[in-house]
Design a protein around this motif. Structure first.
Motif, mmCIF file in Angstrom:
data_model
loop_
_atom_site.group_PDB
_atom_site.id
_atom_site.type_symbol
_atom_site.label_atom_id
_atom_site.label_comp_id
_atom_site.label_asym_id
_atom_site.label_seq_id
_atom_site.Cartn_x
_atom_site.Cartn_y
_atom_site.Cartn_z
ATOM 1 N N VAL A 181 0.831 -1.175 0.028
ATOM 2 C CA VAL A 181 0.104 0.051 0.073
ATOM 3 C C VAL A 181 0.859 1.103 -0.011
ATOM 4 C CG1 VAL A 181 -1.823 1.141 1.121
ATOM 5 C CG2 VAL A 181 -1.789 -1.118 1.288
ATOM 6 N N VAL A 182 0.770 1.977 -0.997
ATOM 7 C CA VAL A 182 1.628 3.167 -1.202
ATOM 8 C C VAL A 182 0.938 4.476 -0.443
ATOM 9 C CG1 VAL A 182 2.728 4.932 -2.806
ATOM 10 C CG2 VAL A 182 2.613 2.535 -3.237
ATOM 11 N N TYR A 183 -0.747 4.579 -0.768
ATOM 12 C CA TYR A 183 -1.317 5.664 -0.140
ATOM 13 C C TYR A 183 -2.566 5.000 0.374
ATOM 14 C CZ TYR A 183 1.626 9.083 -2.297
ATOM 15 O OH TYR A 183 2.740 9.737 -2.598
ATOM 16 N N ARG A 184 -3.163 5.544 1.736
ATOM 17 C CA ARG A 184 -4.479 5.140 2.076
ATOM 18 C C ARG A 184 -4.947 6.344 2.690
ATOM 19 N NH1 ARG A 184 -2.651 1.544 5.333
ATOM 20 N NH2 ARG A 184 -3.286 -0.523 4.226
ATOM 21 N N GLY A 222 3.399 6.743 3.197
ATOM 22 C CA GLY A 222 1.983 6.830 3.106
ATOM 23 C C GLY A 222 1.321 8.120 3.333
ATOM 24 N N GLN A 223 2.138 9.093 3.834
ATOM 25 C CA GLN A 223 1.680 10.424 4.166
ATOM 26 C C GLN A 223 2.203 11.518 3.373
ATOM 27 O OE1 GLN A 223 -0.752 10.777 6.886
ATOM 28 N NE2 GLN A 223 -0.731 8.465 6.534
ATOM 29 N N ALA A 224 1.577 12.473 3.189
ATOM 30 C CA ALA A 224 1.977 13.640 2.397
ATOM 31 C C ALA A 224 1.841 14.861 3.461
ATOM 32 C CB ALA A 224 1.112 13.808 1.228
ATOM 33 N N VAL A 225 3.039 15.329 3.946
ATOM 34 C CA VAL A 225 2.896 16.739 4.886
ATOM 35 C C VAL A 225 3.230 17.902 3.981
ATOM 36 C CG1 VAL A 225 3.616 17.426 6.912
ATOM 37 C CG2 VAL A 225 3.417 14.968 6.784
ATOM 38 N N SER A 226 2.411 18.841 4.330
ATOM 39 C CA SER A 226 2.816 19.999 3.313
ATOM 40 C C SER A 226 3.363 21.166 4.297
ATOM 41 C CB SER A 226 1.331 20.570 2.766
ATOM 42 O OG SER A 226 1.557 21.804 2.102
ATOM 43 N N TYR A 227 4.286 21.748 3.473
ATOM 44 C CA TYR A 227 5.185 22.864 4.111
ATOM 45 C C TYR A 227 4.970 24.238 3.299
ATOM 46 C CZ TYR A 227 7.227 19.297 7.315
ATOM 47 O OH TYR A 227 7.287 18.319 8.034
ATOM 48 N N ARG A 229 4.076 25.938 -7.089
ATOM 49 C CA ARG A 229 5.138 25.178 -7.497
ATOM 50 C C ARG A 229 5.515 24.336 -6.525
ATOM 51 N NH1 ARG A 229 7.735 28.685 -11.332
ATOM 52 N NH2 ARG A 229 6.417 30.443 -11.754
ATOM 53 N N THR A 230 5.024 23.342 -6.452
ATOM 54 C CA THR A 230 5.121 22.104 -5.359
ATOM 55 C C THR A 230 6.328 21.306 -5.637
ATOM 56 O OG1 THR A 230 2.575 22.537 -4.815
ATOM 57 C CG2 THR A 230 3.862 20.451 -4.216
ATOM 58 N N ALA A 231 7.229 20.987 -4.726
ATOM 59 C CA ALA A 231 8.222 20.196 -5.045
ATOM 60 C C ALA A 231 7.727 18.875 -3.894
ATOM 61 C CB ALA A 231 9.680 20.592 -4.542
ATOM 62 N N LEU A 232 8.031 17.609 -4.658
ATOM 63 C CA LEU A 232 7.622 16.495 -3.893
ATOM 64 C C LEU A 232 8.869 15.933 -3.500
ATOM 65 C CD1 LEU A 232 4.992 14.558 -6.050
ATOM 66 C CD2 LEU A 232 4.623 16.562 -4.335
ATOM 67 N N VAL A 233 9.316 15.766 -1.985
ATOM 68 C CA VAL A 233 10.323 15.426 -1.422
ATOM 69 C C VAL A 233 10.245 14.162 -0.599
ATOM 70 C CG1 VAL A 233 11.486 17.589 -1.661
ATOM 71 C CG2 VAL A 233 10.700 16.451 0.457
ATOM 72 N N GLY A 234 11.236 13.313 -0.460
ATOM 73 C CA GLY A 234 11.096 12.137 0.415
ATOM 74 C C GLY A 234 11.928 10.727 -0.064
ATOM 75 N N PRO A 235 12.201 9.963 0.753
ATOM 76 C CA PRO A 235 13.161 8.793 0.285
ATOM 77 C C PRO A 235 12.363 8.283 -1.100
ATOM 78 C CG PRO A 235 11.650 8.261 2.089
ATOM 79 C CD PRO A 235 11.401 9.653 1.915
ATOM 80 N N ASN A 236 13.493 7.451 -1.684
ATOM 81 C CA ASN A 236 12.955 6.570 -2.876
ATOM 82 C C ASN A 236 12.177 5.595 -2.393
ATOM 83 O OD1 ASN A 236 14.856 8.104 -4.339
ATOM 84 N ND2 ASN A 236 16.269 6.660 -4.833
ATOM 85 N N ARG A 273 5.988 25.585 -2.248
ATOM 86 C CA ARG A 273 5.445 24.608 -1.239
ATOM 87 C C ARG A 273 6.220 23.273 -1.391
ATOM 88 N NH1 ARG A 273 -0.441 21.704 -2.471
ATOM 89 N NH2 ARG A 273 -0.647 20.823 -0.264
ATOM 90 N N ILE A 274 6.735 22.736 -0.418
ATOM 91 C CA ILE A 274 7.148 21.308 -0.264
ATOM 92 C C ILE A 274 6.060 20.320 0.299
ATOM 93 C CG2 ILE A 274 9.250 19.977 0.731
ATOM 94 C CD1 ILE A 274 10.093 22.500 -0.970
ATOM 95 N N LEU A 275 6.198 19.217 -0.290
ATOM 96 C CA LEU A 275 5.205 18.195 0.008
ATOM 97 C C LEU A 275 6.282 16.950 0.389
ATOM 98 C CD1 LEU A 275 1.829 18.207 0.351
ATOM 99 C CD2 LEU A 275 2.228 16.806 -1.946
ATOM 100 N N HIS A 276 6.321 16.752 1.745
ATOM 101 C CA HIS A 276 7.052 15.720 2.134
ATOM 102 C C HIS A 276 6.372 14.428 2.180
ATOM 103 C CE1 HIS A 276 9.651 13.626 5.486
ATOM 104 N NE2 HIS A 276 10.132 13.496 4.335
ATOM 105 N N ILE A 277 6.668 13.455 1.218
ATOM 106 C CA ILE A 277 6.054 12.085 1.022
ATOM 107 C C ILE A 277 6.814 11.008 1.868
ATOM 108 C CG2 ILE A 277 4.985 10.319 -0.611
ATOM 109 C CD1 ILE A 277 4.237 13.307 -0.930
ATOM 110 N N ASN A 278 6.230 10.475 2.853
ATOM 111 C CA ASN A 278 7.046 9.466 3.715
ATOM 112 C C ASN A 278 5.762 8.522 4.277
ATOM 113 O OD1 ASN A 278 9.240 7.713 4.502
ATOM 114 N ND2 ASN A 278 9.440 9.119 6.213
#
Length: 536
Positions: A330-333, A507-512, A344-351, A500-505
């Motif tokens: 499961v990637v996202y729930r 299964g969560q997407a936390v917005s900054y 202008r949203t950058a998606l960051v997080g581990p591979n 805007r930074i969206l931290h993906i980790n």
């Protein structure tokens, strides 16, 4: 440690460098820069004795241990990531055989023997396992992946394991060829921090200017077949380069004015008997002059005006309750996300966290199991994927591909834009089917820039681009008035564009709701346990 003098190397009839010189001392952090194809990787091959120069010398301290990370990883069998990082994946055995062969020949004190012996000792240290786990953790491996067969890992993760092995060995000189290519942003930041504190000298090829600015104290640029030396980091070197060009260009112009004045006098009075001797003297004065070559202007980022997309709705995209899984993974729930117009949203997080999956959901190419993805009024979505070739017509030439992308573009404009992205003269008539990975990246970028959508999704757009082409892309996107969602591990690219930074980790997407520096400050990632793993 490493001294190169009067080096000359040609390839395919083209001279890469001539009379080139470079000096690397213990503890130096040196960058080797220049456009794609300038000869940077070739110079590495010469240093490693895998290639021979046409002329010149390469001298290495016989006690120097060199560690080399190529751009592409080696084939793997049944070894694990931990095996690779400790040398048990074949490196130790190879070194033992090399030492035995040299000893059989009676060679026990030459540089090859000393280096192999030092490498073997480094990997046979009782602390090797502990050091390897530390490096793997810093580079983003979970403990569960330490003992997974490397053949189950992607090429990027295998490269990280090889990089971990080099850091375990702590060589006197690290030769790194594009080490950030396979790293996510957090692994890149960890490596950057680690290299700042380790004792190894560094000779680096990179297209990541922020990485070089953080680490480098000397720059050698391959320019006009020479290695031009600058003190300082990359940005400081480029300021020096511009200043040097202005000084050299002024000197050349002054000399040309002097030559023109002397030539004019000689032409005017050579047939006048009373002035003939003076005229001849002026000509000899020109002959005796040590001529200044016209300096080549530094290549600069190309600026061009891109057409602006039609205005879309206030909310460019809305995801509600999205669930996405690949089989049991499961990637996202229940993912909820709103992308506002103009963000202008950058998606960051581990591979592997799901950044590319989220881009694909927005692009409509990854079917999800639950939830909804809706777009705002008048939305026109464009997806710049990592698979560049799929969007090109293999029967079209480069010029035809660009002309077909925009109904309003004139041929001379298309030629100019292609030239700015390093497609020269006859290149524009090549079929897209024969392009390299880097060329396909550049061509796809041009297609988006000449006919941009109002919601642009970009997955690692700077891969295979040199620094100035990245800067050209930054300038174009800064002028873009649509909505941008992108993935990048290029810190300079993120810092210049993201609001805007969206931290993906997990299964969560936390917005900054701010830029890159705001994200680092508020997320606290640099203060985490992982970033405490610095060199001892």
């Amino acid at each position: 440690m490493l001294t190169i003098r009067n080096l000359r190397k040609s390839h395919g009839g083209r001279v890469l460098f001539d009379s080139a010189a470079i000096q690397v001392n213990y503890g130096d952090h040196v960058a080797l820069v220049g456009p794609n194809g300038a000869g940077k990787s070739t110079l590495f091959s010469i240093i490693l004795k895998r290639d021979e120069p046409d002329a010149g010398t390469v001298q290495r301290d016989e006690w120097t241990m060199i560690g080399y990370l190529p751009q592409e990883g080696e084939a793997v069998g049944h070894e694990t990531a931990l095996d690779i990082s400790t040398g048990r994946g074949g490196e130790v055995q190879t070194l033992e055989k090399k030492l035995a062969d040299l000893e059989a020949q009676g060679i026990v004190d030459g540089p090859d023997y000393l280096e192999a012996h030092a490498m073997h000792e480094a990997l046979s240290n009782p602390r090797t396992d502990a050091k390897a786990k530390k490096m793997l953790k810093g580079l983003g491996f979970s403990e569960a992946d330490w003992n997974r067969p490397a053949k189950e890992l992607s090429g990027g993760w295998v490269m990280r394991a090889h990089l971990a092995r080099l850091l375990v060995m702590e060589p006197d000189l690290l030769l790194l060829d594009e080490p950030t290519n396979h790293l996510d942003l957090l692994s890149l930041l960890w490596l950057q921090q680690y290299l700042k504190t380790c004792s190894s000298a560094l000779l680096l090829i990179s297209h990541d200017r922020e990485f070089m600015d953080a680490l480098i104290d000397n720059v050698y640029e391959i320019s006009s077949q020479k290695l031009v030396h600058y003190k300082g980091n990359y940005s400081e070197a480029m300021v020096q380069r511009e200043r040097n060009f202005e000084i050299q260009n002024a000197s050349w112009k002054n000399q040309q004015k002097e030559i023109d004045a002397l030539q004019e006098f000689a032409d005017r009075f050579r047939s006048v008997s009373s002035k003939a001797a003076q005229a001849q003297s002026k000509l000899k004065q020109i002959e005796r002059m040590e001529k200044i070559d016209r300096p080549e202007a530094p290549r600069k980022p190309f600026r061009f005006r891109i057409p602006q997309p039609e205005r879309g709705g206030q909310r460019a995209a809305i995801l509600e309750g999205v669930q996405m899984a690949y089989g049991d993974h499961v990637v996202y729930r229940n993912l909820d996300l709103i992308i506002e117009r103009g963000e202008r949203t950058a998606l960051v997080g581990p591979n592997g966290a799901g950044k590319s999956t989220l881009i694909k959901i927005l692009a409509g190419v990854a079917p999800y199991q639950k939830g909804s993805c809706q777009f705002g009024h008048n939305s026109k979505v464009g997806y710049f994927s990592q698979h560049r070739a799929a969007t090109l017509n293999p029967e079209f030439s480069l010029l035809e591909e660009i002309m077909a992308s925009s109904g309003t573009l004139r041929e001379d404009e298309a030629r100019s834009i292609l030239g700015s992205f390093l497609f020269r003269k006859d290149d524009i008539h090549k079929k897209t089917a024969v392009l390299s990975g880097g060329e396909k990246t550049r061509l796809n970028l041009i297609k988006f820039l000449v006919n941009p959508p109002n919601l642009l999704l970009m997955d690692e757009p700077t891969t295979h681009l040199d620094i100035l082409t990245v800067e050209s892309l930054v300038l174009a996107l800064e002028a873009y008035e649509g909505t941008l969602v992108f993935i990048s591990h290029d810190v300079h690219f993120i810092r210049k564009l993201a609001n805007r930074i969206l931290h993906i980790n997990a299964g969560q997407a936390v917005s900054y709701p701010g830029g890159y520096d705001y994200f680092l400050e508020k997320s606290g990632l640099l203060g985490s346990e992982r970033f405490a793993l610095t060199a001892e």
